[in-house]
Design a protein around this motif. Sequence first.
Motif, PDB file in Angstrom:
ATOM      1  N   ASP A  13       0.810  -1.218   0.000  1.00 11.38           N
ATOM      2  CA  ASP A  13       0.000   0.000   0.000  1.00 11.38           C
ATOM      3  C   ASP A  13       0.843   1.268   0.000  1.00 11.38           C
ATOM      4  N   ARG A  14       2.115   1.157   0.363  1.00  9.98           N
ATOM      5  CA  ARG A  14       2.985   2.326   0.403  1.00  9.98           C
ATOM      6  C   ARG A  14       3.611   2.625  -0.958  1.00  9.98           C
ATOM      7  N   TYR A  15       3.459   1.701  -1.897  1.00 11.68           N
ATOM      8  CA  TYR A  15       4.098   1.875  -3.203  1.00 11.68           C
ATOM      9  C   TYR A  15       3.406   2.971  -4.012  1.00 11.68           C
ATOM     10  N   VAL A  16       4.188   3.853  -4.577  1.00 16.06           N
ATOM     11  CA  VAL A  16       3.661   4.896  -5.469  1.00 16.06           C
ATOM     12  C   VAL A  16       4.063   4.507  -6.891  1.00 16.06           C
ATOM     13  N   PRO A  17       3.105   4.155  -7.738  1.00 12.20           N
ATOM     14  CA  PRO A  17       3.416   3.610  -9.062  1.00 12.20           C
ATOM     15  C   PRO A  17       4.087   4.609  -9.995  1.00 12.20           C
ATOM     16  N   LEU A  18       4.808   4.057 -10.943  1.00 13.21           N
ATOM     17  CA  LEU A  18       5.497   4.843 -11.954  1.00 13.21           C
ATOM     18  C   LEU A  18       4.725   4.799 -13.263  1.00 13.21           C
ATOM     19  N   VAL A  19       4.974   5.772 -14.117  1.00 10.57           N
ATOM     20  CA  VAL A  19       4.423   5.745 -15.467  1.00 10.57           C
ATOM     21  C   VAL A  19       4.881   4.455 -16.152  1.00 10.57           C
ATOM     22  N   GLY A  20       3.950   3.763 -16.801  1.00 12.21           N
ATOM     23  CA  GLY A  20       4.267   2.507 -17.462  1.00 12.21           C
ATOM     24  C   GLY A  20       3.953   1.284 -16.628  1.00 12.21           C
ATOM     25  N   ASP A  21       3.715   1.467 -15.315  1.00 13.70           N
ATOM     26  CA  ASP A  21       3.293   0.341 -14.474  1.00 13.70           C
ATOM     27  C   ASP A  21       1.887  -0.090 -14.865  1.00 13.70           C
ATOM     28  N   TRP A  22       1.571  -1.337 -14.597  1.00 17.79           N
ATOM     29  CA  TRP A  22       0.197  -1.813 -14.739  1.00 17.79           C
ATOM     30  C   TRP A  22      -0.444  -1.840 -13.363  1.00 17.79           C
ATOM     31  N   VAL A  23      -1.696  -1.418 -13.274  1.00 15.47           N
ATOM     32  CA  VAL A  23      -2.448  -1.478 -12.024  1.00 15.47           C
ATOM     33  C   VAL A  23      -3.602  -2.462 -12.211  1.00 15.47           C
ATOM     34  N   LEU A  24      -3.737  -3.386 -11.267  1.00 11.01           N
ATOM     35  CA  LEU A  24      -4.811  -4.373 -11.304  1.00 11.01           C
ATOM     36  C   LEU A  24      -5.814  -4.085 -10.201  1.00 11.01           C
ATOM     37  N   TYR A  25      -7.100  -4.296 -10.508  1.00  9.11           N
ATOM     38  CA  TYR A  25      -8.179  -3.982  -9.585  1.00  9.11           C
ATOM     39  C   TYR A  25      -8.944  -5.244  -9.176  1.00  9.11           C
ATOM     40  N   ASP A  26      -9.531  -5.172  -7.992  1.00  7.36           N
ATOM     41  CA  ASP A  26     -10.504  -6.166  -7.535  1.00  7.36           C
ATOM     42  C   ASP A  26     -11.757  -5.388  -7.146  1.00  7.36           C
ATOM     43  N   TRP A  27     -12.779  -5.444  -7.994  1.00  9.65           N
ATOM     44  CA  TRP A  27     -13.970  -4.628  -7.763  1.00  9.65           C
ATOM     45  C   TRP A  27     -14.763  -5.085  -6.535  1.00  9.65           C
ATOM     46  N   GLN A  28     -14.536  -6.327  -6.072  1.00  8.47           N
ATOM     47  CA  GLN A  28     -15.276  -6.829  -4.911  1.00  8.47           C
ATOM     48  C   GLN A  28     -14.617  -6.444  -3.583  1.00  8.47           C
ATOM     49  N   ALA A  29     -13.453  -5.801  -3.637  1.00 10.37           N
ATOM     50  CA  ALA A  29     -12.739  -5.426  -2.414  1.00 10.37           C
ATOM     51  C   ALA A  29     -13.570  -4.452  -1.580  1.00 10.37           C
ATOM     52  N   GLU A  30     -13.378  -4.512  -0.272  1.00 10.50           N
ATOM     53  CA  GLU A  30     -14.144  -3.658   0.646  1.00 10.50           C
ATOM     54  C   GLU A  30     -13.679  -2.210   0.619  1.00 10.50           C
ATOM     55  N   GLY A  31     -12.498  -1.975   0.038  1.00  9.88           N
ATOM     56  CA  GLY A  31     -11.983  -0.612  -0.011  1.00  9.88           C
ATOM     57  C   GLY A  31     -11.282  -0.184   1.259  1.00  9.88           C
ATOM     58  N   ASP A  32     -10.888  -1.171   2.100  1.00 14.70           N
ATOM     59  CA  ASP A  32     -10.248  -0.859   3.370  1.00 14.70           C
ATOM     60  C   ASP A  32      -8.727  -0.982   3.316  1.00 14.70           C
ATOM     61  N   GLY A  33      -8.189  -1.137   2.078  1.00 13.05           N
ATOM     62  CA  GLY A  33      -6.746  -1.244   1.930  1.00 13.05           C
ATOM     63  C   GLY A  33      -6.211  -2.659   2.055  1.00 13.05           C
ATOM     64  N   ASN A  34      -7.101  -3.642   2.273  1.00 14.35           N
ATOM     65  CA  ASN A  34      -6.674  -5.039   2.398  1.00 14.35           C
ATOM     66  C   ASN A  34      -7.161  -5.864   1.219  1.00 14.35           C
ATOM     67  N   CYS A  35      -6.967  -5.329   0.042  1.00 15.30           N
ATOM     68  CA  CYS A  35      -7.459  -5.965  -1.187  1.00 15.30           C
ATOM     69  C   CYS A  35      -6.599  -7.190  -1.520  1.00 15.30           C
ATOM     70  N   MET A  36      -7.194  -8.394  -1.425  1.00 15.13           N
ATOM     71  CA  MET A  36      -6.446  -9.627  -1.651  1.00 15.13           C
ATOM     72  C   MET A  36      -7.204 -10.607  -2.536  1.00 15.13           C
ATOM     73  N   GLY A  37      -8.297 -10.165  -3.152  1.00 13.80           N
ATOM     74  CA  GLY A  37      -9.122 -11.070  -3.941  1.00 13.80           C
ATOM     75  C   GLY A  37      -8.602 -11.270  -5.355  1.00 13.80           C
ATOM     76  N   ALA A  38      -9.403 -11.985  -6.135  1.00 12.14           N
ATOM     77  CA  ALA A  38      -9.046 -12.240  -7.529  1.00 12.14           C
ATOM     78  C   ALA A  38      -9.176 -10.954  -8.334  1.00 12.14           C
ATOM     79  N   PRO A  39      -8.229 -10.665  -9.224  1.00 13.37           N
ATOM     80  CA  PRO A  39      -8.278  -9.418  -9.995  1.00 13.37           C
ATOM     81  C   PRO A  39      -9.342  -9.474 -11.079  1.00 13.37           C
ATOM     82  N   ASP A  40      -9.963  -8.331 -11.330  1.00 16.36           N
ATOM     83  CA  ASP A  40     -11.025  -8.243 -12.330  1.00 16.36           C
ATOM     84  C   ASP A  40     -10.652  -7.408 -13.547  1.00 16.36           C
ATOM     85  N   HIS A  41      -9.635  -6.545 -13.404  1.00 12.26           N
ATOM     86  CA  HIS A  41      -9.404  -5.549 -14.454  1.00 12.26           C
ATOM     87  C   HIS A  41      -7.978  -5.033 -14.331  1.00 12.26           C
ATOM     88  N   VAL A  42      -7.464  -4.442 -15.445  1.00  9.70           N
ATOM     89  CA  VAL A  42      -6.088  -3.948 -15.448  1.00  9.70           C
ATOM     90  C   VAL A  42      -5.975  -2.752 -16.379  1.00  9.70           C
TER      91      VAL A  42
END
Length: 218
Positions: free
Chosen positions: A90-119
Amino acid sequence: MRRRLNAALTAARWLGTKEGTREHREILAAYNGIKPLPRGYRLGEKDAWCAGFVSAAAVMAGVGELYPLECSCSKIIEKAKGMGIWVEDDRYVPLVGDWVLYDWQAEGDGNCMGAPDHVGVVIGRENGELLVVEGNYDNMVKLRKIPVDYGKIRGYVRPEFEEEESVVRYHTLQEVPGYARATIERLKNDGSLLGIGEDDLGLSEELIRILVILDRKG
């Protein structure tokens, strides 16, 4: 920085592409042309294509070997871990060119550990927010703006570029490269560049290139 920037700009150039169009088929063709094709699966026009899009953009930018090319978000994480370029901090600040993956089912509390849905591909980072270009966003290539600490972020792919050049910044309109000067002047004069100082633009090279692309797309 230039190879990272090229990876981001290549993705940004497809903004506005709609599913089922010639441009969409070109993206699929770029992905399906990867050798060897990941798991031997060819993307079709009806398949989800967010992972295929970021992979195709990396290939078209000439940096495909630095990314975990795939058409599955789960497989992207699996491959990135094997390459040692998966970041789940959670402390990582991404760089230009990085890929970011999302989990739409995450609670949004910073403990996102589920299966990824999007990138998507990070194309800019300004004032604590990320600009991310994503394929298959409402069946298009679109731009998403999110906080750096967005609770739905599953993690990042951070490719290992050999050379990390220092960031170039332009502080006055006269310093801005000629190809971008009219765009930056117009955005500055109409108040679109919020938070930009009157006496010191402080605009990075990467952001200027992105603003020009977005301006042309508009």
